[in-house]
Every structure is written in structure tokens, then in C-alpha cells.
Scaffold this motif. Structure first.
Motif, PDB file in Angstrom:
ATOM      1  N   PHE A 134       1.411  -1.048  -0.185  1.00 38.15           N
ATOM      2  CA  PHE A 134       0.398  -0.267   0.090  1.00 38.15           C
ATOM      3  C   PHE A 134       0.285   1.399   0.384  1.00 38.15           C
ATOM      4  CE2 PHE A 134      -3.365   2.868   0.039  1.00 38.15           C
ATOM      5  CZ  PHE A 134      -3.771   3.785   1.098  1.00 38.15           C
ATOM      6  N   CYS A 135       2.061   1.478   0.882  1.00 36.62           N
ATOM      7  CA  CYS A 135       2.755   2.413   1.226  1.00 36.62           C
ATOM      8  C   CYS A 135       3.512   2.547   0.315  1.00 36.62           C
ATOM      9  CB  CYS A 135       2.377   3.678   2.684  1.00 36.62           C
ATOM     10  SG  CYS A 135       4.088   1.805   3.488  1.00 36.62           S
ATOM     11  N   MET A 167       6.563   1.868   2.316  1.00 35.64           N
ATOM     12  CA  MET A 167       7.395   2.934   3.199  1.00 35.64           C
ATOM     13  C   MET A 167       8.052   2.263   4.048  1.00 35.64           C
ATOM     14  SD  MET A 167       6.800   6.477   1.705  1.00 35.64           S
ATOM     15  CE  MET A 167       8.019   7.135   3.049  1.00 35.64           C
ATOM     16  N   GLY A 168       7.145   1.079   4.226  1.00 37.52           N
ATOM     17  CA  GLY A 168       7.267   1.029   5.818  1.00 37.52           C
ATOM     18  C   GLY A 168       6.417   1.821   6.916  1.00 37.52           C
ATOM     19  N   VAL A 169       5.548   2.202   6.081  1.00 42.25           N
ATOM     20  CA  VAL A 169       4.545   3.384   7.668  1.00 42.25           C
ATOM     21  C   VAL A 169       3.463   2.700   7.620  1.00 42.25           C
ATOM     22  CG1 VAL A 169       3.282   5.929   7.455  1.00 42.25           C
ATOM     23  CG2 VAL A 169       6.023   5.731   6.611  1.00 42.25           C
ATOM     24  N   CYS A 170       2.719   2.620   7.205  1.00 45.02           N
ATOM     25  CA  CYS A 170       1.488   1.817   7.399  1.00 45.02           C
ATOM     26  C   CYS A 170       1.142   1.004   8.042  1.00 45.02           C
ATOM     27  CB  CYS A 170       0.799   2.057   5.164  1.00 45.02           C
ATOM     28  SG  CYS A 170       0.728   0.799   4.546  1.00 45.02           S
ATOM     29  N   GLN A 171       2.245  -0.184   7.721  1.00 43.94           N
ATOM     30  CA  GLN A 171       1.653  -1.555   8.514  1.00 43.94           C
ATOM     31  C   GLN A 171       0.908  -2.486   8.070  1.00 43.94           C
ATOM     32  OE1 GLN A 171       4.095  -1.804  10.476  1.00 43.94           O
ATOM     33  NE2 GLN A 171       4.797   0.255   9.489  1.00 43.94           N
ATOM     34  N   GLN A 172       0.329  -2.256   6.962  1.00 46.74           N
ATOM     35  CA  GLN A 172      -0.603  -3.112   6.409  1.00 46.74           C
ATOM     36  C   GLN A 172      -0.332  -4.037   6.061  1.00 46.74           C
ATOM     37  OE1 GLN A 172      -3.889  -0.984   3.617  1.00 46.74           O
ATOM     38  NE2 GLN A 172      -3.826   0.171   5.273  1.00 46.74           N
TER      39      GLN A 172
END
Lengths: 369, 86, 456
Positions: free
Chosen positions: B51-52, B54-59
Motif C-alpha cells: 500500500f504505502c 515505505m514501511g509506514v502503513c503497516q498493512q
């Protein structure tokens, strides 16, 4: 500007439950809150409702408060999971046995279990346990929901709640200026938690309140391994796993901050010690990811007993704060202070604030500084 | 890469790991998310492969050899045991 | 293990890499942390072992970065920072375990993240952002899909569309929220090279038969078997497009986790991507010893980033007693003009937020729909923190990074206030999820320094 019988400063568990009782007693009550209901300690603590961590001298109060939380039930995410207190060496075992015996004598249904019995019930626990106690009444609530719950109770009881209304001035009599408006009230209750000292100072009363900055940590949801709440013989660990698998880790490890400047900060060294102790007690915590750590302020005075009673030197003013284990005890002691305000005899003794050398005159206060 | 593949350009050494027990092929330098994506795995129980990115959304968080980590940050290696559940 | 440095830099993108190289050139002991395995940040992100990954600019950056006399901590996740007497304590986690450092000065170059705007179906597999699509295309050399709808606003829109076509994929449509004339602003002409590149991209798309819809947005995405059906609206028209993947984004927002955690002052400015850390002309924040460079101080693009990084490093050097004059400011400001013009294109109208259907999940981590959030707002929650306590919005694994902006805009809409008035959530630690065992490390129980036990 309008007349109230009682103005309560602080919409945490103390102020709100006191306000509810005063209202029940027929008073016209307004609650003035600097932020939103439950924004202070009441809403950011680890949610522990454990009799085992209560002071012996406060056990009677804790039993009553605990009952209130049980009745609140789902609305506040109350779970009666039972709780264990663990000891990992002889020193801790001695402390555990001595303390729990006294707490049991004070009314908490606490039993001692062997390490094998504990691990049979909770396989996720450390195999280094040396001694343990258990209380079936212990449990926890979702403290983040406290504010919403209190707001609802106040609304249903027709208690006026003014949020985002920090008190900036108090005149005896009383005229209280909060959020740009001034209200009049015959009586005043200061239940401002960590902000109590600055509120009392508005009436030239000096309360020697100190503040602890307690760290709480939450982990990511995941598989459930632990069912009961966990404590430590020294009180330096509280650990519970919520139904979705998140662990909540507390125990009073100190961050840094001051109520005057806003929320406190987490310090890595104390946080890591807290986490290490958690992992030692419950190894399954190791693979959980830490999502968030925060701090909350806990007010106390040097003898660690509550300030609950008349504000020294100011007629018709009262104070309620510094209750160790206040989350559990609040729903008991808040109404007791309200009873005092209503002119009734509280069913349990209160804790006279005058004992802490409070000063009620500006000249003396100036000399003291 | 062949016309049916989502991969652009050439790749280096192939890598093999398992996702929920299923064999997945990856190539040197790819993240676990990329390998899953190119294999047609765009979602799994409780998450999405990308999804992101970038290692941000955690999905895309998965369990790799018993450790929970973002798949979009995990470099694919031979023999990894990747799971959507613990 | 704690090593001490003069300067620590967070982020090895164009701003951070330039800052680190500059700092070390003045004899400052410098360390750089970045989560990725290679330098380049997001804009020059590359996976060096994949052929064709990255580009020449990124390779040049990685080359200079690799040669500089700095302590490089790539593939390290910084999870906590605190400010103390000795300066800044940086707590990081690498492949070998915890690694901590103290530094007298801290330069934050954490860049930006995608701005996520929920719409019906944004949580379906196969729907991603434009920055994410860029990572797939440029760094991982993989197509987002075989037949893609590319939507949103800003420069990434055409970069992604072109990247897909050039990579052998099909673009079913480009859906540009902006009208054509929005692109032609004076500042855009300050970079004729990028204008020409944009025209070349449009040409390639035209040759590939890609339809471009302007002044339109994606209203919904539905699953249809293995495919997706995209409903596009705007200019009074409704159109449905079939595809297998949707890449939709509305520009970037500064990644202010660290600067918020350290208590720096932030300001809100839509043309800079929204909330950003405030810096003075020397890239200093209002926290002593804390500097910020690159998109974290306002999304103005990659060209300005190295100038900002070098200015920040020179400020730090001066503050640490080196005689360094200040230069590069005019070039920095000039380089920022194009990037800032691009950011202006990515602003999201209130209408887009208002149009989110009530059944759409806005906080994916906690599964909260717009309806649930609105009920709590109606019930009295008027701040981000209050809504968080009442609904758990923002308490999930992403820490609100995906939902905060749109939820804040929802609060603003419902309470008749501006986005700016709603503010930001407080910065919290850890900065990213970290495994408890990994940060706790090994320890001896008997050596645990236990404070005095609780009173009986």
C-alpha cells in the motif's frame, strides 16, 4: 454568571464521581475541565484494577471502588481476569508474602500459589517464578474510554460539564474564571490531579504536591497468551493482555516532564528497563512490537496518602487528589468527599489535607518561598 | 522478463521462500512484498502486500521466521518462512 | 553501546546525504541513520542488486555518500530520540541489534510521505498511492499492475503513468484532478528541463493511446472478480473504467514524527504540503541544536534538498565553533520554486473529503468508518486526541500516519473550523513499531536497577 451550589475543578474520576454524588444530594453542580473529561491520569493510565497493588490502609476504599467498575462493565471495557503478583528471588518472595498477608487481612481475597500452580494456569509466565499470589477479583478496564464514559454519566445526571475551560482565577466566595467566563458557586472542590497545586495557589494555599511521570506502553495486537493481569512483588511491573492481544505494560517507571509545560516525555533507559522486566515475567511479550509509549502524571504527597477533605484555611473549599491507586479508588472516595460537602458523615474516614502543612496566607507563603 | 510478468527488465539470482507454506520465487534485491506482488499475491488475511511501500502503513506486516516485520522492507532471502498469521 | 558524535543526521536522501557530507567536510564527527539498505531517500530510492533500479542522480548521490568520511548506519530503524544535557540521544535498531548514539547537533532530513485521501474502495488490494507506485517502478522494477488507472494530482501522476508504459504495462486512464491550465504557472518555467521531460511523458502517453481525463477524481473502486471497476467523476460526467490496479495520490506531506517528538514548532501551509517543521534561514528549528532540511521543512522537492542540507550542516558547524560562512541560500530558494509550484497542484479540496461515503473505512488499522468517526465528533469529540481516546482512531500500528490528515479534515468540516485549527497529533515514541525483544536486548535480572518499591 450564575449561581451553583458546587463548582468542581477537574473532570477525571475524582471530580466526576464527586460531582455525581453531589448532584444526587440535590446540589446544582458545574464541572470545569481544562481539557476534556478524562484527559489526565484517568484516561492515560494502564487501566489496572487490582486489589493486590492497593495500600493496606486503602483496601476498604478499593473494594468499594472496584465494585463500581464492575458495574460499569462493557461501557469501560471492564474485564475481571484475576491477577497474579510474582516474585523472582528470595527478597521479593519475603516482600510478597509479608505484604499480601496484610492486604488479605485488610479484606482483599488473596491466596498464595506455588510456581507450578501458577504456570499450570498461565503457561505463558516465566519459569523463574519463586513465589506468587493470586486474587480472583483483580481485572482491568480500558482507560482510554474513561473520558467518554464520565462525560455520559455527567450528562445523564444533569451535571453541567464545561470542557476546554482551564481555570485562570479563583476568588473566595467563590468566583471562578474558566475558559473566559466567570461563574459563582457556594462551594468549591479542587480535583485537578497533577494541576491541583497551581489551582490551590490561586487561593494562596500551598499544597506540597509532587508529581510522578509514569510510563505506559502498548504493543501491537496479536495472539493471546496471557489471560490474567500480572504484577510484581515490588509493584514495578503491571502487565496485561487485552482481548485483541495488545499488551499494556506499566509499573510506574519514570519519564520526565511537568504538568505546567504539557505532556511528559518517555525516557529510553527507564522504558527499556520496564520492557525487560515485562519480558522476564512473561516471555511471550518478546515478539510483540511496541507501538506506542506515553507518560501520565500522578500526583502524590510525601506520605503517599490522599488529600481528601477541606482545603485548609478556605471555608467551603475542598480538595481531592494524590490517591495512590486512584483509578480503582476514585469511584469510592469521590462520593465520600461529596458526602462531606453535602454536610453528611462520610461512611469511611477521609484524609485531612491540613496534615501536610498547607499554608493559607500569602505572607506566610511568601516567607516560605 | 516474459510478457506475462509484472517484472521490468532483467533479474539476477533467483531466490525461494515460502509464504503461508506456498513456494514463492523472488530475485536478488527484491523485497518480500515485491516477490509476493509479482507472484500474484496482493492480499492476505489481515493485510495488503503493497500500500504505502515505505514501511509506514503497516498493512503489509507479516511474520518472518517468528519476527513481525513489514514485508515491503524485508529483503527476500532463501528459505524464509513468511506467514500472514503468527 | 553508545558512541558520541558532533552531528547526527536522520535520513540519507538528498538533504540528509548532502548535510552529512558537508558536516564531515568541516571536521565534524558525523553519523547518518536511514532505514533503507542504500542511500537515496524516497526520491532516489534504489535496490542496488536489481538491474535498472534507480537512476543516474541517485547513483551519484550513493557514490559520494559512500566515499565520505561519515559513519553510515543504513538499514537502521531509529525508534526513539531524546534531548538531554549531552545533546541528542538517538536509539536505533540495526540487523545486529540495538545501536545508540549521542550527538551534539541533530539534523532531521526525514523527507515526506504520501498524503492519503480515502475514497470508496481505497482499502481494496490493488489500490495504492502514487509514491508507492514510484517505489515499485523505480526501485523494485516491478509494475503496479498490467492495466492501471493512475489518478490524483501532482507531478507523480505523469511520472507513474509514463513509468508504467515504459515498463511494458498498460495505463487504462490518467485521471488528473487538475485542469490543464493549472500546470502552467510561472514557477514551472524555472525548470525548463523538467517541463520538457513532462512534455515528453505526455507525448509517450499519447502514443500509447492513454486517455487523460482532467478535472476529475476517482469516486469509487469496486472489485469485479479479479478486476477492478473504477468510477471517475468530474465536469458533470461519470465514467467507469476497468483495470486491475489503481494508483491514486494527492501529493506529499512532510514526515514530522521526529520534529514533533522533540517539541519543535510546526506551521501549516498548504503550498508546503501542510504541517511542516518551522526553520529559519539557516535551517534551524526552535529547539536548540535541532536542524531540519529537505521536504520535512516543507515539500519543495529534490532540487532544493541538497542546498538545505548543506546550509543546515554549516549552521551546525558554526554552532559547534567552526568558522563557516553561510552560502547557498539564494540557490536553495531558487531551486525550491518549481517544487513548491508542484506541491500547490496537489492540494485537496474540502469537497473530496466531504464526498467520502459514510461507510468508507477511514482508519484502516482500527477499522473505523466515516460514520463511526462522525458519531463520535457529534458526541463532543472536537480534537484529534479526543477522537483518538473515544474511538481509537490513530492508535493502530501506523500511528495515524495514514489517516490523521483526512480525519483532521473531517473534524474541521464537521466543526466548521480550518485544518490548521485542528492541529496535529502529539509526537510519540517509538517512531516506528519495533519488536520488544530487539530493543530490550539481553539483560541480567539481578542487574536491573529497580527503584524503591511502592509504599505498602
Amino acid at each position: 454568571m450564575s449561581g451553583y451550589d458546587l463548582a468542581v475543578v477537574g473532570a477525571g474520576i475524582m471530580g466526576a464521581t464527586a460531582a455525581l454524588r453531589a448532584r444526587e444530594g440535590g446540589m446544582r453542580v458545574v464541572v470545569l475541565e481544562r481539557d476534556v473529561a478524562g484527559a489526565g491520569a484517568s484516561g492515560v493510565n494502564a487501566g489496572t484494577l487490582s486489589l493486590q497493588i492497593k495500600r493496606v490502609g486503602l483496601m476498604a476504599y478499593a473494594l468499594i471502588g472496584h465494585e463500581w467498575w464492575r458495574r460499569a462493565g462493557d461501557a469501560i471495557g471492564f474485564k475481571q481476569t484475576g491477577g497474579y503478583t510474582l516474585a523472582f528471588n528470595q527478597r521479593e518472595q519475603a516482600m510478597l508474602e509479608d505484604r499480601m498477608r496484610q492486604k488479605r487481612a485488610a479484606g482483599a481475597p488473596i491466596e498464595f500459589l506455588t510456581p507450578r500452580e501458577v504456570r499450570a494456569r498461565e503457561p505463558a509466565l516465566s519459569n523463574r517464578i519463586v513465589a506468587a499470589s493470586y486474587c480472583a477479583e483483580d481485572g482491568f478496564a480500558d482507560s482510554t474510554r474513561t473520558g467518554t464514559y464520565l462525560r455520559r454519566l455527567l450528562r445523564e445526571a444533569d451535571v453541567e460539564l464545561r470542557e476546554h475551560s482551564p481555570v485562570s482565577a479563583i476568588e473566595r466566595g467563590f468566583r471562578v474564571t474558566a475558559g473566559g467566563e466567570t461563574i459563582e458557586a457556594k462551594r468549591l472542590l479542587i480535583a485537578g490531579g497533577a494541576w491541583t497545586a497551581s489551582l490551590a495557589a490561586m487561593l494562596d494555599v500551598t499544597l506540597p504536591i509532587r508529581v510522578r511521570t509514569n510510563t505506559v506502553t502498548v504493543t501491537e495486537p496479536g495472539p493471546v497468551h496471557l489471560h490474567a493481569g500480572i504484577g510484581h512483588a515490588t509493584g514495578l511491573l503491571t502487565l496485561k493482555q487485552k482481548p485483541n492481544g495488545s499488551y499494556l505494560i506499566g509499573g510506574g517507571w519514570q519519564g520526565v516532564g511537568s504538568p505546567a509545560t504539557g505532556r511528559g516525555r518517555v525516557l529510553a533507559e527507564t522504558l527499556l528497563q520496564n520492557l525487560r522486566l515485562a519480558r522476564f515475567a512473561v516471555p511471550s511479550v518478546a515478539t510483540a512490537r511496541v507501538l506506542r509509549s506515553w507518560t501520565g502524571y500522578e500526583a502524590f504527597v510525601a506520605d503517599y496518602w490522599p488529600l481528601a477533605g477541606a482545603l485548609p484555611g478556605v471555608p467551603n473549599a475542598f480538595v481531592l487528589t494524590c490517591v495512590r491507586g486512584g483509578y480503582t479508588i476514585g469511584p469510592c472516595i469521590g462520593p465520600l468527599v461529596a458526602d462531606l460537602i453535602l454536610g453528611r458523615e462520610p461512611a469511611l474516614p477521609l484524609f485531612d489535607p491540613a496534615r501536610v502543612n498547607a499554608i493559607a496566607s500569602p505572607a506566610l507563603a511568601a516567607a516560605g518561598r | 522478463m516474459n510478457e506475462h510478468s509484472l517484472r521490468i527488465g532483467n533479474r539476477g539470482a533467483p531466490i525461494h521462500f515460502r509464504f503461508d507454506g506456498k513456494p514463492i520465487e523472488a530475485f536478488d534485491g527484491e523485497t518480500v512484498s515485491t516477490a509476493l506482488w509479482a507472484s500474484g499475491v496482493r492480499a492476505f488475511d489481515g493485510g495488503r502486500t503493497y500500500f504505502c511501500a515505505m514501511g509506514v502503513c503497516q498493512q503489509c506486516a507479516v511474520w518472518i521466521d517468528g519476527t513481525r516485520v513489514e514485508a515491503c522492507r524485508a529483503v527476500a532471502r532463501n528459505g524464509l518462512d513468511v506467514r500472514s498469521g503468527a | 553501546m553508545t558512541a558520541s558524535y558532533d552531528v547526527a543526521v536522520l535520513g540519507a536522501g538528498p538533504a540528509g546525504a548532502a548535510a552529512a557530507i558537508e558536516a564531515s567536510s568541516h571536521g565534524l564527527r558525523t553519523i547518518v541513520f536511514d532505514e533503507q539498505v542504500a542511500a537515496g531517500g524516497q526520491v532516489y530510492r534504489a535496490s542496488p542488486r536489481i538491474e535498472g533500479s534507480g537512476d543516474a542522480d541517485g547513483d551519484r548521490l550513493r557514490d559520494a555518500f559512500g566515499k565520505a568520511g561519515i559513519d553510515r548506519r543504513l538499514a537502521h530503524r531509529v525508534w526513539h530520540i531524546e534531548r538531554g544535557d549531552k545533546g541528542f540521544g538517538v536509539y536505533a535498531l540495526g540487523a545486529d541489534g540495538p545501536f545508540n548514539a549521542t550527538a551534539k547537533a541533530l539534523i532531521v532530513a526525514t523527507g515526506a510521505q504520501e498524503r492519503y485521501v480515502p475514497f470508496d474502495g481505497w482499502d481494496l488490494p490493488g489500490v495504492m498511492g502514487l509514491a508507492s507506485a514510484t517505489v515499485l517502478l523505480k526501485s523494485q522494477r516491478v509494475l503496479p499492475g498490467k492495466c492501471v488507472v493512475v489518478a490524483g494530482a501532482g507531478p507523480l501522476l505523469y511520472a507513474v503513468a509514463h513509468g508504467i508504459v515504459a515498463g511494458g504495462g498498460r495505463v487504462a486512464a490518467v485521471v488528473d484532478a487538475q485542469p490543464r491550465h493549472a500546470w502552467w504557472r510561472p514557477d514551472v518555467l524555472s525548470r525548463p528541463d523538467l517541463v520538457l521531460r513532462g512534455i515528453a511523458w505526455l507525448n509517450a502517453l499519447w502514443h500509447a493511446g492513454v486517455p487523460i481525463f482532467r478535472g476529475r477524481v476517482v469516486r469509487s473502486v469496486m472489485r469485479e472478480g479479479e478486476a477492478l471497476r473504477v468510477c471517475v467523476v468530474g465536469n458533470g460526467r461519470v465514467r467507469e473504467i476497468a483495470c486491475d490496479t489503481v494508483c491514486c495520490g494527492f501529493g506529499l506531506m512532510p514526515s514530522t514524527d521526529v520534529t514533533r517528538l522533540l517539541g519543535a514548532t510546526h506551521a501549516y501551509e498548504p503550498s508546503l504540503g501542510g504541517w511542516h517543521v518551522v526553520v529559519d534561514d539557516d535551517q534551524r528549528t526552535d529547539v536548540r541544536g535541532l536542524y531540519a532540511a529537505g521536504d520535512v521543512a516543507g515539500v519543495v522537492g529534490a532540487a532544493a534538498a541538497p542546498f538545505q542540507g548543506r546550509i543546515a550542516a554549516r549552521s551546525a558547524a558554526r554552532n559547534l565553533g567552526r568558522t563557516v560562512d553561510s552560502e547557498g541560500k539564494r540557490e536553495r530558494d531558487r531551486a525550491a520554486r518549481f517544487g513548491r509550484a508542484m506541491t500547490r497542484l496537489t492540494q485537496v479540496d474540502d469537497e473530496v473529503i466531504a464526498a467520502i461515503p459514510t461507510g468508507v473505512t477511514m482508519c484502516v488499522c482500527e477499522g473505523l468508518t466515516r460514520a463511526t468517526l462522525e458519531a463520535a465528533i457529534d458526541d463532543g469529540c472536537t480534537t484529534i486526541n479526543d477522537l483518538k481516546s473515544a474511538t481509537r482512531c490513530g492508535m493502530g500500528a501506523c500511528g495515524g500516519r495514514v489517516c490523521e490528515d483526512s480525519v483532521a479534515r473531517l473534524i474541521a468540516l464537521k466543526t466548521s473550523r480550518t485544518r490548521e485549527e485542528i492541529g496535529q497529533a502529539t509526537g510519540r515514541s517509538p517512531l516506528r513499531p519495533v519488536e520488544l525483544d530487539a530493543i530490550a536486548g539481553d539483560f541480567d535480572y539481578d542487574a536491573l536497577p529497580m527503584p524503591a518499591p511502592a509504599p505498602l
